[in-house]
Motif scaffolding. Structure first.
Motif, PDB file in Angstrom:
ATOM      1  N   SER A  94      36.163 -30.273  19.982  1.00  8.86           N
ATOM      2  CA  SER A  94      34.942 -30.172  18.993  1.00  8.86           C
ATOM      3  C   SER A  94      33.774 -31.059  19.423  1.00  8.86           C
ATOM      4  N   ALA A  95      33.913 -32.103  20.126  1.00 14.68           N
ATOM      5  CA  ALA A  95      32.809 -32.977  20.815  1.00 14.68           C
ATOM      6  C   ALA A  95      32.095 -31.943  22.050  1.00 14.68           C
ATOM      7  N   ALA A  96      32.687 -31.389  22.688  1.00 14.45           N
ATOM      8  CA  ALA A  96      32.439 -30.304  23.661  1.00 14.45           C
ATOM      9  C   ALA A  96      31.502 -29.343  23.308  1.00 14.45           C
ATOM     10  N   ILE A  97      31.955 -28.679  21.957  1.00 13.42           N
ATOM     11  CA  ILE A  97      31.300 -27.582  21.550  1.00 13.42           C
ATOM     12  C   ILE A  97      29.929 -28.127  20.762  1.00 13.42           C
ATOM     13  N   ALA A  98      30.008 -29.289  20.058  1.00 17.85           N
ATOM     14  CA  ALA A  98      28.766 -29.643  19.656  1.00 17.85           C
ATOM     15  C   ALA A  98      27.760 -30.190  20.686  1.00 17.85           C
ATOM     16  N   LYS A  99      28.021 -30.400  21.779  1.00 21.84           N
ATOM     17  CA  LYS A  99      27.230 -30.832  22.896  1.00 21.84           C
ATOM     18  C   LYS A  99      26.591 -29.475  23.435  1.00 21.84           C
ATOM     19  N   LYS A 100      27.255 -28.333  23.487  1.00 21.11           N
ATOM     20  CA  LYS A 100      26.834 -27.234  23.851  1.00 21.11           C
ATOM     21  C   LYS A 100      25.760 -26.647  22.995  1.00 21.11           C
ATOM     22  N   ALA A 101      26.097 -26.856  21.666  1.00 13.63           N
ATOM     23  CA  ALA A 101      25.311 -26.195  20.698  1.00 13.63           C
ATOM     24  C   ALA A 101      23.917 -26.947  20.705  1.00 13.63           C
ATOM     25  N   MET A 102      24.014 -28.262  20.758  1.00 19.44           N
ATOM     26  CA  MET A 102      22.673 -29.010  20.611  1.00 19.44           C
ATOM     27  C   MET A 102      21.681 -28.608  21.902  1.00 19.44           C
ATOM     28  N   ALA A 103      22.404 -28.032  22.919  1.00 21.21           N
ATOM     29  CA  ALA A 103      21.465 -27.698  24.201  1.00 21.21           C
ATOM     30  C   ALA A 103      20.962 -26.362  23.883  1.00 21.21           C
ATOM     31  N   LEU A 104      21.429 -25.649  22.679  1.00 23.05           N
ATOM     32  CA  LEU A 104      20.608 -24.331  22.488  1.00 23.05           C
ATOM     33  C   LEU A 104      19.115 -24.263  22.260  1.00 23.05           C
ATOM     34  N   ASN A 105      18.632 -25.542  21.921  1.00 23.79           N
ATOM     35  CA  ASN A 105      17.383 -25.777  21.526  1.00 23.79           C
ATOM     36  C   ASN A 105      16.525 -25.569  23.044  1.00 23.79           C
ATOM     37  N   ASN A 106      17.262 -25.581  24.154  1.00 22.73           N
ATOM     38  CA  ASN A 106      16.608 -25.782  25.630  1.00 22.73           C
ATOM     39  C   ASN A 106      16.553 -24.405  26.020  1.00 22.73           C
ATOM     40  N   ASN A 107      15.334 -23.998  26.585  1.00 22.87           N
ATOM     41  CA  ASN A 107      15.239 -22.911  27.547  1.00 22.87           C
ATOM     42  C   ASN A 107      15.358 -21.720  26.749  1.00 22.87           C
ATOM     43  N   PHE A 112      12.700 -14.722  22.195  1.00 20.99           N
ATOM     44  CA  PHE A 112      13.471 -15.227  20.905  1.00 20.99           C
ATOM     45  C   PHE A 112      12.815 -16.607  20.507  1.00 20.99           C
ATOM     46  N   ASN A 113      11.958 -16.849  21.150  1.00 24.58           N
ATOM     47  CA  ASN A 113      11.393 -18.255  20.691  1.00 24.58           C
ATOM     48  C   ASN A 113      10.453 -18.230  19.531  1.00 24.58           C
ATOM     49  N   GLN A 114      10.809 -17.909  18.622  1.00 23.89           N
ATOM     50  CA  GLN A 114      10.161 -17.496  17.335  1.00 23.89           C
ATOM     51  C   GLN A 114      10.695 -18.300  16.171  1.00 23.89           C
ATOM     52  N   PRO A 115      10.129 -18.541  15.034  1.00 21.78           N
ATOM     53  CA  PRO A 115      10.756 -19.407  13.915  1.00 21.78           C
ATOM     54  C   PRO A 115      11.956 -18.933  13.473  1.00 21.78           C
ATOM     55  N   GLN A 116      12.179 -17.479  13.060  1.00 23.27           N
ATOM     56  CA  GLN A 116      13.393 -17.120  12.710  1.00 23.27           C
ATOM     57  C   GLN A 116      14.638 -17.374  13.494  1.00 23.27           C
ATOM     58  N   ILE A 117      14.473 -17.189  14.917  1.00 22.57           N
ATOM     59  CA  ILE A 117      15.528 -17.765  15.783  1.00 22.57           C
ATOM     60  C   ILE A 117      15.811 -19.321  15.637  1.00 22.57           C
ATOM     61  N   ARG A 118      14.835 -20.084  15.805  1.00 26.47           N
ATOM     62  CA  ARG A 118      14.681 -21.525  15.724  1.00 26.47           C
ATOM     63  C   ARG A 118      15.786 -21.866  14.595  1.00 26.47           C
ATOM     64  N   SER A 119      15.101 -21.361  13.606  1.00 22.97           N
ATOM     65  CA  SER A 119      15.670 -22.047  12.163  1.00 22.97           C
ATOM     66  C   SER A 119      17.210 -21.602  12.262  1.00 22.97           C
ATOM     67  N   ARG A 120      17.515 -20.467  12.746  1.00 25.01           N
ATOM     68  CA  ARG A 120      18.878 -19.981  12.815  1.00 25.01           C
ATOM     69  C   ARG A 120      19.701 -20.867  13.692  1.00 25.01           C
ATOM     70  N   ILE A 121      19.394 -21.363  14.664  1.00 20.43           N
ATOM     71  CA  ILE A 121      20.053 -21.953  15.848  1.00 20.43           C
ATOM     72  C   ILE A 121      20.076 -23.636  15.293  1.00 20.43           C
ATOM     73  N   SER A 122      19.002 -24.263  14.381  1.00 17.78           N
ATOM     74  CA  SER A 122      19.279 -25.469  13.761  1.00 17.78           C
ATOM     75  C   SER A 122      20.169 -25.482  12.819  1.00 17.78           C
ATOM     76  N   ILE A 123      20.369 -24.270  11.890  1.00 18.78           N
ATOM     77  CA  ILE A 123      21.421 -24.244  11.125  1.00 18.78           C
ATOM     78  C   ILE A 123      22.957 -24.100  11.582  1.00 18.78           C
ATOM     79  N   LEU A 124      23.025 -23.658  12.792  1.00 17.36           N
ATOM     80  CA  LEU A 124      24.141 -23.494  13.728  1.00 17.36           C
ATOM     81  C   LEU A 124      24.721 -24.824  14.055  1.00 17.36           C
ATOM     82  N   ILE A 125      23.678 -25.774  14.859  1.00 19.92           N
ATOM     83  CA  ILE A 125      23.927 -26.910  15.093  1.00 19.92           C
ATOM     84  C   ILE A 125      24.255 -27.826  14.007  1.00 19.92           C
ATOM     85  N   THR A 126      23.411 -27.731  13.025  1.00 17.38           N
ATOM     86  CA  THR A 126      23.959 -28.631  11.747  1.00 17.38           C
ATOM     87  C   THR A 126      25.348 -28.511  11.489  1.00 17.38           C
TER      88      THR A 126
END
Length: 206
Positions: A94-107, A112-126
């Motif tokens: 679980s800790a490893a998954i959380a670490k990889k999830a937070m990295a989704l904000n990078n690159n 796809f660097n648009q608000p509708q994508i970034r917001s979904r990434i943010s919800i996924l990370i949360t």
């Protein structure tokens, strides 16, 4: 002699009482340990049963991103595989998954660097972070953990579908004259909204 005998009997009774108390305490502790072990076994089995992530791309766009977007590919790869034997293995995963999830904000790819994508990434990370928080509690709420696994899967589908929509929209050819209209719109926006003030000293036309 009588008092000595009475004293010995008292000691024997006291010793028997202490021994019996210790035995009762040990039995109580053993029963509690068994009960606790049973609880942990149930929690482990519930999490083991519910631990199923959508670790494969659901469309061609997501599959392409596995290669084009390093962080996305690593995140899906981390979702693959199920821990075995101990709850500690699930906590580590679980800790490893959380670490990889937070990295989704990078690159994030420019497309796809648009608000509708970034917001979904943010919800996924949360939701991934919430799952990681719950699974590391002393008393693990297994129902919340398995519920969040389902929610994470929903967010994954939502994110991948949004990627697909963006790509499909970019493929639609612009109608004839649309690009000219858009350029004209930009030019119109560039014109100042207010006219310069009129010089009052200019001669008036009668």
């Amino acid at each position: 002699m009588f008092y000595k005998m009475k004293y010995k009997i008292s000691l024997l009774l006291l010793f028997a009482f202490i021994l019996n108390s210790c035995q009762d305490e040990n039995e109580r502790r053993i029963a509690e340990n068994k009960k606790e072990a049973k609880k942990k076994e149930i929690i482990f089995n519930n999490i083991d049963k519910g631990w199923s992530f959508i670790d494969e791309p659901i469309n061609e766009v997501s599959e392409k991103n596995v290669n084009d977007w390093k962080e996305w590919g690593e995140f899906l790869k981390e979702l693959d595989g199920k821990p075995k034997k101990t709850i500690g293995a699930f906590q580590k995963k679980s800790a490893a998954i959380a670490k990889k999830a937070m990295a989704l904000n990078n690159n994030i790819p420019a497309q796809f660097n648009q608000p509708q994508i970034r917001s979904r990434i943010s919800i996924l990370i949360t939701k991934v972070k919430m799952m990681d928080l719950f699974i590391h509690l002393d008393k693990i709420p297994d129902e919340k953990v398995t519920f969040l696994i389902g929610e994470i899967n929903k967010e994954l589908i939502s994110l991948e579908r949004q990627m697909d929509k963006i790509v499909e929209k970019s493929k639609i050819p612009q109608e004839e004259g649309e690009s000219d209209f858009l350029r004209m719109l930009d030019t119109t926006r560039a014109i100042p909204n207010s006219m310069p003030p009129i010089d009052k000293n200019l001669p008036k036309v009668e």
